[in-house]
Design an enzyme around this catalytic site. Sequence first.
Site, PDB file in Angstrom:
ATOM      1  N   PRO A 112    -100.294 -86.418 -40.038  1.00  0.00           N
ATOM      2  CA  PRO A 112    -100.013 -85.464 -41.116  1.00  0.00           C
ATOM      3  C   PRO A 112    -101.026 -85.566 -42.245  1.00  0.00           C
ATOM      4  CG  PRO A 112     -98.297 -87.169 -40.963  1.00  0.00           C
ATOM      5  CD  PRO A 112     -99.197 -87.360 -39.808  1.00  0.00           C
TER       6      PRO A 112
ATOM      7  N   GLU B  57     -94.922 -95.806 -38.390  1.00  0.00           N
ATOM      8  CA  GLU B  57     -95.201 -95.302 -39.738  1.00  0.00           C
ATOM      9  C   GLU B  57     -96.680 -95.036 -39.970  1.00  0.00           C
ATOM     10  OE1 GLU B  57     -92.361 -96.546 -39.100  1.00  0.00           O
ATOM     11  OE2 GLU B  57     -91.404 -94.882 -40.164  1.00  0.00           O
TER      12      GLU B  57
ATOM     13  N   ARG C 110    -105.986 -72.316 -23.770  1.00  0.00           N
ATOM     14  CA  ARG C 110    -105.903 -70.842 -23.721  1.00  0.00           C
ATOM     15  C   ARG C 110    -107.238 -70.172 -23.968  1.00  0.00           C
ATOM     16  NH1 ARG C 110    -101.281 -68.357 -24.312  1.00  0.00           N
ATOM     17  NH2 ARG C 110    -102.173 -66.690 -25.572  1.00  0.00           N
TER      18      ARG C 110
ATOM     19  N   ASP D 134    -109.860 -61.804 -28.752  1.00  0.00           N
ATOM     20  CA  ASP D 134    -111.136 -61.641 -29.453  1.00  0.00           C
ATOM     21  C   ASP D 134    -111.116 -60.406 -30.333  1.00  0.00           C
ATOM     22  OD1 ASP D 134    -112.044 -63.745 -28.084  1.00  0.00           O
ATOM     23  OD2 ASP D 134    -113.080 -62.590 -26.547  1.00  0.00           O
TER      24      ASP D 134
HETATM   25  N1  ADE Z   1     -97.963 -86.911 -36.573  1.00  0.00           N
HETATM   26  C1  ADE Z   1     -96.878 -86.894 -37.349  1.00  0.00           C
HETATM   27  N2  ADE Z   1     -96.774 -85.749 -38.023  1.00  0.00           N
HETATM   28  C2  ADE Z   1     -97.842 -84.993 -37.657  1.00  0.00           C
HETATM   29  C3  ADE Z   1     -98.298 -83.696 -37.999  1.00  0.00           C
HETATM   30  N3  ADE Z   1     -97.662 -82.931 -38.876  1.00  0.00           N
HETATM   31  N4  ADE Z   1     -99.433 -83.256 -37.427  1.00  0.00           N
HETATM   32  C4  ADE Z   1    -100.102 -84.024 -36.571  1.00  0.00           C
HETATM   33  N5  ADE Z   1     -99.732 -85.250 -36.207  1.00  0.00           N
HETATM   34  C5  ADE Z   1     -98.591 -85.737 -36.739  1.00  0.00           C
END
Ligand code: ADE
Length: 248
Positions: A89, A116, A154, A169
């Site tokens: 994230p 974590e 894809r 495209d």
């Molecule tokens: N791992 C945990 N949350 C994530 C997210 N939002 N995007 C990518 N990997 C993640």
Amino acid sequence: MNFAIVTLFPELVAQVGEHGVVGRAAERGIMSLGFENPRDYAEDAHRTVDDRPYGGGPGMVMKYEPAAAAIDAARERVPEGSPVVCLTPAGATFDQSVARRYAALPGLVLLAGRYEGIDERLIEAKVDEEISLGDYVLSGGEIAAMAVIDAVTRLLPGVLGDAESAEQDSFMDGLLDCPHYTRPESVAGRDVPAVLLSGDHAEIARWRYMQALGRSFERRPDLIDKLELDREQRALLDEYLEESGTDK
Ligand code: ADE
């Protein structure tokens, strides 16, 4: 295109290659999935892959050594010039332009963290890029890795039919899709928009583009800002807003 995924849950990620569009691409050898599990590189009797964070706090942190060894093995599975991408994230947001950039590469190593976090030194030493699916927290990078594999596959030549790839495209780029309808013509008191039954292909294309502009304006104004509409697009959007009775 070769994907090598470093994960504690290879069976989970493998499923993206077993169904639908990605499954067919894998069957036809257009792409392949390979896996490395840090647990296989843990050297202690308990096969430890995580440990408590220095400085205290909740949760566990992915250890350097087993994950580093798994990444090294994963790099052997992909051609030279394939970057190591960590799903987290804390990364830059994944979008269609990133998917297009990845689709032009010979391969990708995807590192799916769990717990974590990941020992930062692993990121510094082994990771080229950090990528996030969006501003929410998943329990691990696996589902994010699956999303990246799907979106990139894809775009590989030969994966979609000609019509579908042309659509990708086309001028619809950067807009939300228009609504779709199939039989029956009338259901639950709702009718298919008449224009779609007209057989007038130019008029249908115009209507679809107007819907794509209108929906994008209503739901994702940021997309419209980015596009900087020309006069023709502006007029089409105005027509949509007039018909739907929306204020500009
Ligand atoms: N791992 C945990 N949350 C994530 C997210 N939002 N995007 C990518 N990997 C993640």
